[in-house]
Enzyme design. Structure first.
Site, PDB file in Angstrom:
ATOM      1  CG  HIS A  15      -0.256   0.333   2.515  1.00  0.00           C
ATOM      2  ND1 HIS A  15       0.385  -0.632   3.232  1.00  0.00           N
ATOM      3  CD2 HIS A  15      -0.098   1.481   3.217  1.00  0.00           C
ATOM      4  CE1 HIS A  15       0.905  -0.104   4.321  1.00  0.00           C
ATOM      5  NE2 HIS A  15       0.636   1.184   4.341  1.00  0.00           N
TER       6      HIS A  15
HETATM    7  C1  UD1 Z   1      -2.282   5.593   5.299  1.00  0.00           C
HETATM    8  C2  UD1 Z   1      -1.044   6.229   5.899  1.00  0.00           C
HETATM    9  C3  UD1 Z   1       0.065   5.204   5.949  1.00  0.00           C
HETATM   10  C4  UD1 Z   1      -0.380   3.945   6.646  1.00  0.00           C
HETATM   11  C5  UD1 Z   1      -1.658   3.435   6.037  1.00  0.00           C
HETATM   12  C6  UD1 Z   1      -2.182   2.282   6.841  1.00  0.00           C
HETATM   13  C7  UD1 Z   1      -0.552   8.604   5.500  1.00  0.00           C
HETATM   14  C8  UD1 Z   1       0.242   9.546   4.689  1.00  0.00           C
HETATM   15  N1  UD1 Z   1      -0.552   7.334   5.081  1.00  0.00           N
HETATM   16  O1  UD1 Z   1      -1.958   5.212   3.974  1.00  0.00           O
HETATM   17  O2  UD1 Z   1       1.160   5.738   6.664  1.00  0.00           O
HETATM   18  O3  UD1 Z   1       0.625   2.968   6.492  1.00  0.00           O
HETATM   19  O4  UD1 Z   1      -2.641   4.477   6.049  1.00  0.00           O
HETATM   20  O5  UD1 Z   1      -2.992   1.451   6.079  1.00  0.00           O
HETATM   21  O6  UD1 Z   1      -1.159   8.986   6.477  1.00  0.00           O
HETATM   22  N2  UD1 Z   1      -9.069   4.567   0.750  1.00  0.00           N
HETATM   23  C9  UD1 Z   1     -10.260   3.889   0.669  1.00  0.00           C
HETATM   24  N3  UD1 Z   1     -10.933   3.660   1.834  1.00  0.00           N
HETATM   25  C10 UD1 Z   1     -10.478   4.052   3.045  1.00  0.00           C
HETATM   26  C11 UD1 Z   1      -9.279   4.750   3.109  1.00  0.00           C
HETATM   27  C12 UD1 Z   1      -8.573   4.989   1.950  1.00  0.00           C
HETATM   28  O7  UD1 Z   1     -10.704   3.505  -0.395  1.00  0.00           O
HETATM   29  O8  UD1 Z   1     -11.157   3.797   4.053  1.00  0.00           O
HETATM   30  C13 UD1 Z   1      -8.319   4.805  -0.515  1.00  0.00           C
HETATM   31  C14 UD1 Z   1      -8.613   6.168  -1.120  1.00  0.00           C
HETATM   32  O9  UD1 Z   1      -8.590   6.020  -2.503  1.00  0.00           O
HETATM   33  C15 UD1 Z   1      -7.403   6.974  -0.693  1.00  0.00           C
HETATM   34  C16 UD1 Z   1      -6.295   5.934  -0.662  1.00  0.00           C
HETATM   35  O10 UD1 Z   1      -6.931   4.740  -0.239  1.00  0.00           O
HETATM   36  O11 UD1 Z   1      -7.107   8.015  -1.566  1.00  0.00           O
HETATM   37  C17 UD1 Z   1      -5.177   6.277   0.283  1.00  0.00           C
HETATM   38  O12 UD1 Z   1      -5.683   6.491   1.601  1.00  0.00           O
HETATM   39  P1  UD1 Z   1      -4.825   7.327   2.678  1.00  0.00           P
HETATM   40  O13 UD1 Z   1      -5.445   7.252   3.989  1.00  0.00           O
HETATM   41  O14 UD1 Z   1      -4.515   8.668   2.118  1.00  0.00           O
HETATM   42  O15 UD1 Z   1      -3.448   6.582   2.674  1.00  0.00           O
HETATM   43  P2  UD1 Z   1      -3.090   5.051   2.917  1.00  0.00           P
HETATM   44  O16 UD1 Z   1      -2.405   4.542   1.701  1.00  0.00           O
HETATM   45  O17 UD1 Z   1      -4.249   4.297   3.417  1.00  0.00           O
HETATM   46  N1  UDP Z   2      -3.604  -5.563   8.931  1.00  0.00           N
HETATM   47  C1  UDP Z   2      -4.872  -6.129   9.033  1.00  0.00           C
HETATM   48  N2  UDP Z   2      -5.475  -6.571   7.892  1.00  0.00           N
HETATM   49  C2  UDP Z   2      -4.880  -6.503   6.675  1.00  0.00           C
HETATM   50  C3  UDP Z   2      -3.594  -5.911   6.579  1.00  0.00           C
HETATM   51  C4  UDP Z   2      -2.990  -5.438   7.728  1.00  0.00           C
HETATM   52  O1  UDP Z   2      -5.423  -6.250  10.123  1.00  0.00           O
HETATM   53  O2  UDP Z   2      -5.488  -6.935   5.677  1.00  0.00           O
HETATM   54  C5  UDP Z   2      -2.991  -5.036  10.163  1.00  0.00           C
HETATM   55  C6  UDP Z   2      -1.616  -5.586  10.467  1.00  0.00           C
HETATM   56  O3  UDP Z   2      -1.699  -6.762  11.234  1.00  0.00           O
HETATM   57  C7  UDP Z   2      -0.983  -4.450  11.235  1.00  0.00           C
HETATM   58  C8  UDP Z   2      -1.597  -3.220  10.619  1.00  0.00           C
HETATM   59  O4  UDP Z   2      -2.793  -3.653   9.975  1.00  0.00           O
HETATM   60  O5  UDP Z   2      -1.358  -4.499  12.602  1.00  0.00           O
HETATM   61  C9  UDP Z   2      -0.648  -2.649   9.615  1.00  0.00           C
HETATM   62  O6  UDP Z   2      -1.288  -1.698   8.855  1.00  0.00           O
HETATM   63  P1  UDP Z   2      -0.756  -1.200   7.458  1.00  0.00           P
HETATM   64  O7  UDP Z   2       0.099  -2.224   6.826  1.00  0.00           O
HETATM   65  O8  UDP Z   2      -1.944  -0.755   6.725  1.00  0.00           O
HETATM   66  O9  UDP Z   2       0.049   0.117   7.858  1.00  0.00           O
HETATM   67  P2  UDP Z   2       1.545   0.423   8.329  1.00  0.00           P
HETATM   68  O10 UDP Z   2       1.879  -0.457   9.468  1.00  0.00           O
HETATM   69  O11 UDP Z   2       2.417   0.236   7.141  1.00  0.00           O
HETATM   70  O12 UDP Z   2       1.477   1.853   8.702  1.00  0.00           O
END
Ligand code: UD1
Ligand code: UDP
Length: 361
Positions: free
Chosen positions: A203
């Site tokens: 992601h």
């Molecule tokens: C965010 C965090 C990242 C974290 C991740 C955990 C920032 C900069 N990034 O990344 O550090 O590792 O969360 O998973 O804060 N979207 C959906 N549904 C949702 C949320 C997001 O469809 O409920 C889609 C949207 O298209 C959105 C994209 O995901 O534009 C990115 O979402 P965003 O929260 O900006 O960043 P993450 O990649 O989820």
């Molecule tokens: N995780 C989850 N379901 C998934 C993928 C990740 O519950 O399908 C959990 C994982 O065990 C960990 C957290 O989400 O606790 C990590 O989140 P993510 O990888 O989105 O973000 P990051 O740690 O890179 O910020």
């Protein structure tokens, strides 16, 4: 003691779950969900499974450009702090929700505390790295998960209010591991055997938004002889569709929805290896003794690499394939992330800080 905790994205729900329970035993908590993650499988499922109290406020900010998203959170958060007047503003990790909290908190009379302080990837092109640095510099209390994190803070001149507490994700994982083994039926549901599949998650912006990187990752995973279970983040699905890679991905990998925590932990525990660009997953793999192939050029969880459990391969097709298929073994299993009692330590330190502040007037 009144603590206002800010969460917004999946890993923050996991971290806050363990701290919130301890906090509420000794004080009041105002829980604020920024709304950064809003899909049921990225948000609600964690509140239900981990028994996290319903947020007192949901700012409903949702997805946007980084600047606008953070700005909306800042604007919505300020009145919440005015209304609730907490003693402490508790922030987790490195998301835009964390940064918004740091900015609002640093401009008010409240103790800003950062859980998971001091991590550095030394890659400023990563939005999370900027969020971490800025949050640490705005925090009065920095709770570091490892000794390396303490050293990283010292290297930037942050030494006051720094505590090595251990990692709250380790606390969470210890609670979840046995429960997931007892309760999760995900292996049966997917028809995969313990130890005979690879788990993959992607992601990170650098991997999803750079077409060649996502292409390389899909090509490497498609070549793995075992089944590859791929719980796909919505942003990754969007990009796979946009780049015309979606059909190939679905044909060659076992693509599933993002999973709830217990099912995900079960998958990670049972996987032969994991390929990921997640921060949390690298660490959880280490805790569960699952070998990890990290599809990033660098990591902030350097101890997992030093101990031989994690290989950094960037989004390089050949290196990913090689790390997933060749024989390699970790050298040792140290415990750099504490003893599973980080959340207790954090709550105790918060209480002590407030007592000291009261005494000194
Ligand atoms: C965010 C965090 C990242 C974290 C991740 C955990 C920032 C900069 N990034 O990344 O550090 O590792 O969360 O998973 O804060 N979207 C959906 N549904 C949702 C949320 C997001 O469809 O409920 C889609 C949207 O298209 C959105 C994209 O995901 O534009 C990115 O979402 P965003 O929260 O900006 O960043 P993450 O990649 O989820
Ligand atoms: N995780 C989850 N379901 C998934 C993928 C990740 O519950 O399908 C959990 C994982 O065990 C960990 C957290 O989400 O606790 C990590 O989140 P993510 O990888 O989105 O973000 P990051 O740690 O890179 O910020």
């Amino acid at each position: 003691m009144r603590v206002c905790s800010i969460v917004g994205a999946r890993p923050q729900f996991v971290k806050a779950a363990v701290v919130s329970r301890k906090l509420r035993a000794v004080g009041d908590e105002v829980l604020v969900h920024t709304g950064q993650h809003y899909d049921e499988e990225l948000s609600d499922v964690f509140f239900e499974e981990l028994d996290i109290p319903e947020p007192d406020y949901n700012l409903g900010v949702q997805s946007d450009t980084h600047g606008r998203q953070t700005a909306k959170m800042i604007a919505a958060l300020e009145p919440v702090l005015e209304e609730t007047t907490p003693d402490v503003l508790l922030l987790y990790g490195d998301t835009n929700s964390t940064l918004a909290g740091a900015i609002v908190g640093s401009k008010r009379d409240v103790t800003v505390a950062h859980v998971e302080a001091g991590l550095r990837s030394d890659n400023r092109a990563m939005p999370e790295e900027v969020n971490r640095v800025m949050t640490d510099h705005a925090s009065e209390l920095c709770f570091a998960p490892s000794e390396t994190a303490v050293d990283n803070l010292a290297a930037e001149g942050i030494t006051d209010g720094v505590y090595w507490t251990g990692d709250v994700m380790y606390d969470a994982l210890l609670k979840a591991r046995d429960r997931s083994r007892e309760r999760s039926t995900i292996l049966e549901d997917l028809g995969v055997d313990d130890g005979r599949f690879v788990l993959a998650t992607v992601h990170r912006q650098r991997n999803t938004d750079v077409r060649e990187n996502l292409e390389s990752i899909v090509a490497a995973l498609a070549d793995v002889p075992q089944p590859v279970v791929f719980p796909a983040h919505p942003r990754t699905v969007d990009r796979l569709r946009e780049y015309g890679l979606w059909d190939r991905t679905r044909d060659t990998l076992e693509v599933i929805e993002p999973q709830g925590y217990l099912d995900f932990v079960r998958l990670l525990d049972a996987a032969e290896r994991v390929a990921t660009d997640s921060g949390g997953v690298q660490k959880e793999a280490f805790f569960l003794e699952t070998r990890c192939v990290t599809m990033r050029p660098e990591t902030e969880w350097t101890e997992t690499v030093d101990a031989g459990w994690n290989r950094l391969v960037a989004a390089d097709e050949r290196r990913i394939r090689q790390a997933l298929t060749s024989n390699w073994k970790p050298d040792s299993h140290p415990r750099p992330y504490g003893d599973g009692l980080a959340s207790e330590r954090i709550v105790r330190l918060l209480g002590r800080k407030l007592e000291d502040d009261l005494e000194s007037g």
